[in-house]
Motif scaffolding. Structure first.
Motif, PDB file in Angstrom:
ATOM      1  N   GLU A 139      20.421  19.362  -7.733  1.00 39.80           N
ATOM      2  CA  GLU A 139      20.013  19.868  -6.419  1.00 39.80           C
ATOM      3  C   GLU A 139      18.515  20.182  -6.397  1.00 39.80           C
ATOM      4  OE1 GLU A 139      20.887  23.736  -3.574  1.00 39.80           O
ATOM      5  OE2 GLU A 139      22.531  22.938  -4.812  1.00 39.80           O
ATOM      6  N   ALA A 140      18.008  20.748  -7.505  1.00 39.53           N
ATOM      7  CA  ALA A 140      16.578  21.048  -7.576  1.00 39.53           C
ATOM      8  C   ALA A 140      15.749  19.769  -7.498  1.00 39.53           C
ATOM      9  CB  ALA A 140      16.270  21.806  -8.865  1.00 39.53           C
ATOM     10  N   VAL A 141      16.249  18.697  -8.091  1.00 37.50           N
ATOM     11  CA  VAL A 141      15.549  17.418  -8.037  1.00 37.50           C
ATOM     12  C   VAL A 141      15.557  16.853  -6.615  1.00 37.50           C
ATOM     13  CG1 VAL A 141      15.562  15.018  -8.840  1.00 37.50           C
ATOM     14  CG2 VAL A 141      16.010  16.877 -10.454  1.00 37.50           C
ATOM     15  N   PHE A 142      16.720  16.867  -5.973  1.00 36.65           N
ATOM     16  CA  PHE A 142      16.802  16.356  -4.601  1.00 36.65           C
ATOM     17  C   PHE A 142      15.976  17.211  -3.635  1.00 36.65           C
ATOM     18  CE2 PHE A 142      20.729  14.021  -5.919  1.00 36.65           C
ATOM     19  CZ  PHE A 142      20.320  12.766  -5.503  1.00 36.65           C
ATOM     20  N   GLN A 143      15.859  18.498  -3.933  1.00 40.44           N
ATOM     21  CA  GLN A 143      15.038  19.362  -3.087  1.00 40.44           C
ATOM     22  C   GLN A 143      13.575  18.945  -3.167  1.00 40.44           C
ATOM     23  OE1 GLN A 143      16.590  22.025  -1.205  1.00 40.44           O
ATOM     24  NE2 GLN A 143      14.676  21.644  -0.119  1.00 40.44           N
ATOM     25  N   GLU A 144      13.116  18.606  -4.376  1.00 43.15           N
ATOM     26  CA  GLU A 144      11.751  18.131  -4.535  1.00 43.15           C
ATOM     27  C   GLU A 144      11.561  16.770  -3.860  1.00 43.15           C
ATOM     28  OE1 GLU A 144       8.534  19.377  -6.640  1.00 43.15           O
ATOM     29  OE2 GLU A 144       9.575  20.457  -5.053  1.00 43.15           O
ATOM     30  N   ALA A 145      12.565  15.916  -3.987  1.00 50.83           N
ATOM     31  CA  ALA A 145      12.483  14.612  -3.324  1.00 50.83           C
ATOM     32  C   ALA A 145      12.360  14.792  -1.819  1.00 50.83           C
ATOM     33  CB  ALA A 145      13.730  13.780  -3.656  1.00 50.83           C
ATOM     34  N   HIS A 146      13.138  15.693  -1.256  1.00 53.29           N
ATOM     35  CA  HIS A 146      13.104  15.965   0.183  1.00 53.29           C
ATOM     36  C   HIS A 146      11.721  16.461   0.598  1.00 53.29           C
ATOM     37  CE1 HIS A 146      14.164  17.729   4.091  1.00 53.29           C
ATOM     38  NE2 HIS A 146      15.277  17.004   4.047  1.00 53.29           N
ATOM     39  N   ARG A 147      11.102  17.287  -0.261  1.00 52.46           N
ATOM     40  CA  ARG A 147       9.789  17.851   0.053  1.00 52.46           C
ATOM     41  C   ARG A 147       8.703  16.786   0.078  1.00 52.46           C
ATOM     42  NH1 ARG A 147       5.354  19.164  -2.663  1.00 52.46           N
ATOM     43  NH2 ARG A 147       6.270  18.745  -4.720  1.00 52.46           N
ATOM     44  N   VAL A 148       8.708  15.882  -0.905  1.00 55.38           N
ATOM     45  CA  VAL A 148       7.592  14.932  -1.019  1.00 55.38           C
ATOM     46  C   VAL A 148       7.797  13.678  -0.179  1.00 55.38           C
ATOM     47  CG1 VAL A 148       7.084  15.771  -3.338  1.00 55.38           C
ATOM     48  CG2 VAL A 148       8.546  13.740  -3.064  1.00 55.38           C
ATOM     49  N   GLY A 152       7.163  15.079 -17.255  1.00 58.67           N
ATOM     50  CA  GLY A 152       7.592  16.410 -16.889  1.00 58.67           C
ATOM     51  C   GLY A 152       8.911  16.378 -16.155  1.00 58.67           C
ATOM     52  N   SER A 153       9.332  17.535 -15.687  1.00 57.85           N
ATOM     53  CA  SER A 153      10.621  17.664 -15.020  1.00 57.85           C
ATOM     54  C   SER A 153      10.532  17.273 -13.550  1.00 57.85           C
ATOM     55  CB  SER A 153      11.118  19.106 -15.122  1.00 57.85           C
ATOM     56  OG  SER A 153      12.257  19.303 -14.319  1.00 57.85           O
ATOM     57  N   SER A 154      11.570  16.602 -13.061  1.00 56.85           N
ATOM     58  CA  SER A 154      11.626  16.227 -11.647  1.00 56.85           C
ATOM     59  C   SER A 154      12.029  17.390 -10.766  1.00 56.85           C
ATOM     60  CB  SER A 154      12.615  15.072 -11.456  1.00 56.85           C
ATOM     61  OG  SER A 154      12.131  13.905 -12.073  1.00 56.85           O
ATOM     62  N   GLY A 165       0.797  -1.220   0.000  1.00 56.72           N
ATOM     63  CA  GLY A 165       0.000   0.000   0.000  1.00 56.72           C
ATOM     64  C   GLY A 165       0.826   1.265   0.000  1.00 56.72           C
ATOM     65  N   ASP A 166       2.134   1.154   0.287  1.00 61.11           N
ATOM     66  CA  ASP A 166       3.009   2.325   0.284  1.00 61.11           C
ATOM     67  C   ASP A 166       3.224   2.842  -1.135  1.00 61.11           C
ATOM     68  OD1 ASP A 166       3.239   2.242   2.997  1.00 61.11           O
ATOM     69  OD2 ASP A 166       5.299   1.493   3.061  1.00 61.11           O
ATOM     70  N   THR A 167       3.760   4.056  -1.211  1.00 58.25           N
ATOM     71  CA  THR A 167       4.021   4.699  -2.504  1.00 58.25           C
ATOM     72  C   THR A 167       5.510   4.873  -2.716  1.00 58.25           C
ATOM     73  OG1 THR A 167       1.920   5.905  -2.492  1.00 58.25           O
ATOM     74  CG2 THR A 167       3.672   6.775  -3.893  1.00 58.25           C
ATOM     75  N   VAL A 168       5.991   4.398  -3.885  1.00 55.21           N
ATOM     76  CA  VAL A 168       7.384   4.554  -4.253  1.00 55.21           C
ATOM     77  C   VAL A 168       7.467   5.544  -5.408  1.00 55.21           C
ATOM     78  CG1 VAL A 168       7.250   2.533  -5.763  1.00 55.21           C
ATOM     79  CG2 VAL A 168       9.475   3.374  -5.055  1.00 55.21           C
ATOM     80  N   LEU A 169       8.488   6.380  -5.377  1.00 50.05           N
ATOM     81  CA  LEU A 169       8.681   7.422  -6.389  1.00 50.05           C
ATOM     82  C   LEU A 169       9.982   7.174  -7.144  1.00 50.05           C
ATOM     83  CD1 LEU A 169       8.206  10.310  -7.666  1.00 50.05           C
ATOM     84  CD2 LEU A 169       9.445  11.219  -5.671  1.00 50.05           C
ATOM     85  N   ASP A 170       9.934   7.323  -8.466  1.00 48.49           N
ATOM     86  CA  ASP A 170      11.139   7.315  -9.292  1.00 48.49           C
ATOM     87  C   ASP A 170      11.234   8.674  -9.962  1.00 48.49           C
ATOM     88  OD1 ASP A 170      13.290   6.895 -10.986  1.00 48.49           O
ATOM     89  OD2 ASP A 170      12.637   4.905 -11.618  1.00 48.49           O
ATOM     90  N   LEU A 171      12.297   9.413  -9.669  1.00 47.36           N
ATOM     91  CA  LEU A 171      12.464  10.772 -10.171  1.00 47.36           C
ATOM     92  C   LEU A 171      12.986  10.813 -11.602  1.00 47.36           C
ATOM     93  CD1 LEU A 171      14.175  11.802  -6.886  1.00 47.36           C
ATOM     94  CD2 LEU A 171      12.042  12.849  -7.661  1.00 47.36           C
ATOM     95  N   PHE A 172      13.632   9.748 -12.036  1.00 43.76           N
ATOM     96  CA  PHE A 172      14.149   9.632 -13.404  1.00 43.76           C
ATOM     97  C   PHE A 172      13.685   8.272 -13.927  1.00 43.76           C
ATOM     98  CE2 PHE A 172      17.131  12.347 -11.078  1.00 43.76           C
ATOM     99  CZ  PHE A 172      17.192  13.466 -11.897  1.00 43.76           C
ATOM    100  N   ALA A 227      15.523  21.932 -21.777  1.00 45.63           N
ATOM    101  CA  ALA A 227      15.870  23.030 -20.878  1.00 45.63           C
ATOM    102  C   ALA A 227      16.193  22.538 -19.472  1.00 45.63           C
ATOM    103  CB  ALA A 227      14.730  24.054 -20.828  1.00 45.63           C
ATOM    104  N   GLU A 228      15.430  21.538 -19.000  1.00 46.93           N
ATOM    105  CA  GLU A 228      15.672  21.030 -17.649  1.00 46.93           C
ATOM    106  C   GLU A 228      16.181  19.584 -17.679  1.00 46.93           C
ATOM    107  OE1 GLU A 228      12.285  21.704 -15.132  1.00 46.93           O
ATOM    108  OE2 GLU A 228      12.687  23.852 -15.033  1.00 46.93           O
ATOM    109  N   GLU A 229      16.759  19.175 -18.808  1.00 47.24           N
ATOM    110  CA  GLU A 229      17.378  17.858 -18.867  1.00 47.24           C
ATOM    111  C   GLU A 229      18.619  17.866 -17.977  1.00 47.24           C
ATOM    112  OE1 GLU A 229      18.779  14.506 -22.126  1.00 47.24           O
ATOM    113  OE2 GLU A 229      18.829  16.626 -22.701  1.00 47.24           O
TER     114      GLU A 229
END
Length: 604
Positions: A458-467, A392-394, A52-59, A437-439
């Motif tokens: 860093e922007a990607v890891f910041q989003e990961a930290h948030r969610v 979309g962009s991570s 039931g947990d949620t796993v995220l893949d950023l790439f 542009a954000e590749e």
């Protein structure tokens, strides 16, 4: 909250290399760069999470993390054996997945593969599609056998035409370099007319000017000759040398016209462009022979008339074969002990066109591919889990704060693979290309250096930290032979408040072309387990004494008793893992490390 038992299991999971095969039904369905087996990912997902947990893949790439989440509900026998071998006993059950992918092709593949149609219905529609178009284009792949009998071309090996620097005669690459019985492709040009020998770098390719009806002007292209025809007559396969009559017959194929679906789009050349063998390739359709562009364009157009529920799966089929086997990047190679050249697809991770490009029969290849894809669709469990694909962009994810239980991701490895450029030949048929542009990439053509790569990561890891939830963890797979790329990754996750809890190794049993052949390549991808919080150091590895660290890595390798650990590439991966675990920056490139390690290995 992780219990003491779960923490102990995590220790088992990361203390030994996790095997990841590059084979099986999912890998065979669609070749995609750096793909990791979903069975291996499923072990990490199941060990780190509960049903039931949620796993995220950023790439997300081609969606293997989504497949892994689906597999958790009904683990295969191989997964159960692998979990046991890794010393873990996860609670199996459905996990949900969110896949974020910037690439147009990756998002399309992930969406289709994680939400497949009924395999039987797919196969029926696929064969119907191929039958219809092959009937409409009757005669497109006709030829004659060695005895003049009517036949069908299975594939044609074309050869570049070269200009002998001595006698100034036109000579095919095949005649100057290829031998059969046993098969060999020579490394030195030998003129069959005057017997002059020269390095191929001193021999010019011959180019010709031809009318391009799609762009309405005359273009330049390599001059080629059909060197070898492989065909079939009355169920019997044959092969024979190509002739001038074959060349004339090929020119007469112009009576077959392209479908309106052909995308006439300039190639946005970047880091993969090589003046030596990309000269004349200015538009996407230049990567096809006339015959194969006719076949593929008619197939693509016919798909639009099929029922909507099956349409994307049929496009998935066509694209799975297109760039890898349907263009002039298809090739032959000489393998030791073989009497004939071996037919293979395009090289992974590059847009290489050899001097012996191969034109495969689309209808034969796609029938075989359709069966493989049907097997992959069958292997996707009918799960209660939900897999959401976000194109979309991570750097900006459409997810609420603290909503993710676990992250498993495989980021781009700096300048290792320019995904958008590489995937262009498939994306152009989908009607849109990846916004670069954000590749997250190091690319001179995009004006992105290490600094820009660090900022994007860093922007990607910041989003990961948030969610991520407060106690959630993230497993990151990374591979690079360059110290500055590793340091970039380290700075990015440190700046966002992540610390390394554990490190491990993903042992790819069959490496990709670039990973096997690249100078200073690293066999085995380091894994790092990140979690929120912790104390961060910004020391360099020099402060940790690199010689002492190398001695420690060597001692650990010897202690395992495993000869695979006593290789410089595996030791480099272990050295990187040590740096990550100790919170010090990697400062030594793989080739430098190899030189020092080789000296020590000589004494073992």
């Amino acid at each position: 909250m992780y219990t003491s038992d779960m923490i102990e299991e995590l220790g088992h999971l990361y203390e030994r290399p996790m095997p990841s095969t590059r084979g099986g039904p999912f890998f065979s369905a669609f070749s995609y760069p750096t793909k990791i087996s979903p069975e291996a990912i499923a072990i990490y997902v199941a060990t780190h999470t509960k049903p039931g947990d949620t796993v995220l893949d950023l790439f997300a790439g081609s969606g293997t993390t989504g497949l892994a989440a689906l597999l958790c509900e009904r683990p295969t026998c191989d997964m159960l054996d692998l979990a046991k071998a890794m010393g873990v006993s996860p609670e199996w059950g459905a996990r949900n997945a969110v896949l974020v992918e910037l690439g147009v092709l990756g998002a399309f593949v992930a969406q289709t593969l994680c939400n497949p149609p009924d395999p039987t219905s797919f196969l029926a529609h696929a064969n119907q599609l191929l039958d219809e178009v092959e009937t409409e284009l009757a005669g497109l792949y006709d030829s004659t056998g060695p005895n003049g009998q009517p036949g069908t071309v299975r594939h044609t090996i074309w050869s570049d035409v070269l200009l002998c620097p001595a006698c100034k005669q036109e000579v095919t690459f095949w005649d100057s370099a290829v031998e059969l019985m046993p098969a060999k492709i020579g490394e030195v040009f030998v003129c069959p007319n005057c017997h002059h020998e020269a390095d191929f770098s001193q021999v010019s390719k011959v180019y010709e000017r031809v009318r391009d009806p799609l762009i309405g002007s005359t273009v330049e292209r390599r001059k080629r000759f059909p060197a070898r025809i492989h065909g079939e007559s009355a169920g019997k396969k044959w092969q024979r040398p190509g002739t001038q009559q074959d060349l004339e017959a090929d020119k007469r194929l112009e009576r077959f016209h392209y479908a309106k679906s052909v995308p006439v789009v300039p190639i946005p050349w970047g880091d993969l462009y090589r003046a030596g063998y990309h000269r004349g390739l200015t538009h996407a359709h230049h990567f096809y022979t006339h015959r194969n562009l006719v076949a593929f364009s008619h197939l693509w157009q016919k798909v639009e008339s099929k029922p909507a529920p099956i349409r994307d799966a049929l496009k998935f089929l066509l694209l799975s074969y297109n760039a890898t086997h349907g263009t002039i990047m298809t090739r032959v190679v000489a393998k030791s002990g073989q009497n004939d050249l071996v037919l293979t697809g395009a090289q992974s991770g590059v847009l290489y066109v050899s001097s012996l490009p191969v034109e495969k029969n689309f209808f034969i290849g796609l029938r075989r591919k359709a069966t493989a894809i049907a097997k992959a669709f069958t292997a996707v469990p009918r799960s209660t889990a939900k897999v959401r694909v976000i194109h979309g962009s991570s750097t900006k994810i459409d997810l609420p704060d603290s909503s993710v239980d676990y992250v498993f991701t495989d980021p781009p490895f700096g300048d290792y693979i320019p995904y958008a450029e590489l995937n262009f030949l498939n994306e152009v048929w989908l009607g849109t290309q990846t916004d670069t542009a954000e590749e997250v990439i190091i690319s001179s053509s995009q004006g992105k250096g290490v600094s820009e790569y660090t900022d994007l990561m860093e922007a990607v890891f910041q989003e990961a930290h948030r969610v991520m939830k407060p106690r959630a963890q993230a497993t990151v797979v990374f591979h690079s032979a360059k110290a500055d790329v590793w340091s970039s990754l380290q700075r990015a996750y440190m700046q966002c408040g992540f610390a390394v809890r554990r490190t491990g190794l993903l042992d790819k049993i069959q490496g990709s072309f670039k990973q096997v052949t690249a100078a200073g390549s690293v066999k085995g991808d380091p894994l790092l387990l990140l979690e929120k919080g912790g104390i961060f150091t910004h020391a360099s590895v020099s402060d940790a004494c690199p010689d002492l660290m190398l001695q420690e890595v060597l001692a650990m390798a010897v202690a395992t008793g495993d000869r695979r650990e006593l290789t410089v590439d595996r030791m480099f991966s272990r050295y990187v893992s040590q740096c990550l675990a100790q919170g010090v920056f990697v400062t030594e490139d793989a080739p430098q490390f190899y030189c020092r390690a080789q000296t020590l290995l000589g004494d073992v």
